[in-house]
Write an enzyme that holds these catalytic residues in place. Structure first.
Site, short mmCIF file in Angstrom:
data_model
loop_
_atom_site.label_atom_id
_atom_site.label_comp_id
_atom_site.label_asym_id
_atom_site.label_seq_id
_atom_site.Cartn_x
_atom_site.Cartn_y
_atom_site.Cartn_z
N MET A 60 -8.35 -2.17 -29.28
CA MET A 60 -7.55 -1.46 -30.27
C MET A 60 -7.24 -2.26 -31.53
O MET A 60 -6.63 -1.73 -32.45
CB MET A 60 -6.24 -0.98 -29.62
CG MET A 60 -5.42 -2.03 -28.91
SD MET A 60 -4.34 -3.04 -29.95
CE MET A 60 -3.17 -1.81 -30.48
N TYR A 61 -7.65 -3.51 -31.60
CA TYR A 61 -7.44 -4.27 -32.83
C TYR A 61 -8.26 -3.63 -33.96
O TYR A 61 -9.49 -3.60 -33.90
CB TYR A 61 -7.85 -5.73 -32.68
CG TYR A 61 -7.02 -6.57 -31.75
CD1 TYR A 61 -5.79 -6.12 -31.27
CD2 TYR A 61 -7.45 -7.83 -31.34
CE1 TYR A 61 -5.02 -6.90 -30.42
CE2 TYR A 61 -6.69 -8.62 -30.50
CZ TYR A 61 -5.48 -8.15 -30.03
OH TYR A 61 -4.73 -8.93 -29.18
N SER A 62 -7.56 -3.13 -34.96
CA SER A 62 -8.20 -2.42 -36.08
C SER A 62 -9.12 -1.31 -35.60
O SER A 62 -10.18 -1.06 -36.18
CB SER A 62 -8.98 -3.42 -36.97
OG SER A 62 -8.09 -4.23 -37.70
#
Length: 348
Positions: A60-62
């Site tokens: 879910m990072y960026s």
């Protein structure tokens, strides 16, 4: 670089690892950083030169961009590093686009592999608790990923003590693969993890990976009692980690700065060296907006604190004893074991 066993596994990880939350800069992650592929290659080069062998990311990072950038930056040298990623948090607007269901885990594991351009993840962490999915379903899905060869080791992140123990007991009861690592927030700004998570990790043989060991930059020496940097955030605007005791924070920073001056090191290096001296810690995940910050963080491996330094930092940053810990300290401390002492060391 120093290499440490990850819990009771046979996997050796560098004491400092590279975090990639700054890769991408999409949506809310733009507040953390916006490292592109070229910048990621430079940071990876610096890390490899320093002996780092573990890189940490999350789906879910960026919105997946961090994994994509990491995959492109590692092209041709994937086998030089271990990759850790995570699953649990939202990856879309659909009813099954988050959680730790079999559906979400298996779907997102495949998506992470595609984005990273690899056929396996070395460590796969569940990123947060899911109170709606039975743990039998979660642990079986994770176990199947290990047996398929798509994941080598399992980890957990941001569980409470009882949630962690319930997951481990579920794995043991069914013969599923156990977690070997516990990725937690742990720093001189907030040692809450010592109430349950550090002792549980020591007792159950989980290697501790630390996220935000500098408390989002609070422990770099940039923030002092009577001054704020021009580009900084006021403490009341800090949501992760939340600052609950501003006076204690500044007392801790004062001690860090004093010790740094004696060692000829930066305050950030002192804060990192302190955690590297704590029991059970396998690796600190460090990330940076700027290459200079990363270089400074990587230099922490060469800083060695005295016992007097550690005792001073233990004392100034000690968490209050909450129940039942104060009750146990008063009545049964003569029979404390090593996990107990993670919270109750004399210098507190």
């Amino acid at each position: 670089m120093e290499y440490r066993l990850l819990g009771r596994s046979g996997l050796r990880v560098s004491a400092l690892s590279l975090g990639t939350m700054t890769f991408g800069g999409k949506d809310v992650f733009g507040n953390v950083g916006s490292t592109d592929v070229a910048g990621a290659k430079r940071q990876i080069d610096m890390s490899l030169d320093a002996g780092v062998n573990l890189i940490d990311t999350a789906d879910m990072y960026s919105g997946g961009a961090s994994e994509e950038i990491l995959g492109q930056a590692l092209a041709g040298r994937r086998d030089k590093v271990l990759i850790s990623s995570k699953v649990r948090l939202p990856m879309g607007d659909g009813p099954n686009d988050e959680g730790l269901s079999r559906h979400h885990i298996l779907h997102q594991a495949e998506a992470s592999l595609r984005r990273l351009g690899t056929d396996h993840l070395d460590i796969y962490h569940v990123h947060q608790w899911d109170g709606l999915t039975p743990l039998e379903e979660t642990m079986h899905a994770l176990d199947s990923l290990v047996h398929s060869g798509k994941v080598r080791y399992l980890g957990v992140s941001n569980f409470s003590g009882w949630q962690l123990m319930k997951a481990l007991c579920t794995a043991d009861a069914h013969g599923y693969q156990r977690f070997v690592s516990n990725q937690i927030y742990y720093s001189l700004e907030c040692r809450d993890a010592e109430y349950e998570l550090v002792p549980a990790s020591l007792d159950q043989g989980l290697g501790i990976l630390v996220w935000s060991p500098l408390a989002g930059g609070l422990l770099t020496g940039k923030y002092r009692r009577d001054q704020q940097p021009a580009d900084g955030r006021h403490l009341t605007e800090w949501s992760e980690p939340p600052v609950r005791d501003e006076h204690k924070l500044y007392d801790t920073i004062d001690a860090i700065v004093d010790i740094a001056s004696v060692h000829g090191a930066s305050p950030a290096q002192i804060a990192l060296a302190y955690l590297l001296a704590k029991p059970g810690v396998a690796s600190l995940v460090v990330g940076a907006r700027k290459n200079e910050q990363l270089a400074d963080n990587l230099g922490a491996i060469n800083v060695h604190l005295t016992q007097e330094d550690i005792d001073r930092l233990d004392t100034v940053s000690a968490p209050h004893l909450i129940y039942p810990h104060w009750h146990q300290a008063n009545l049964v401390s003569s029979r404390f074991c090593e996990p107990d002492m993670a919270l109750h060391r004399p210098a507190r």
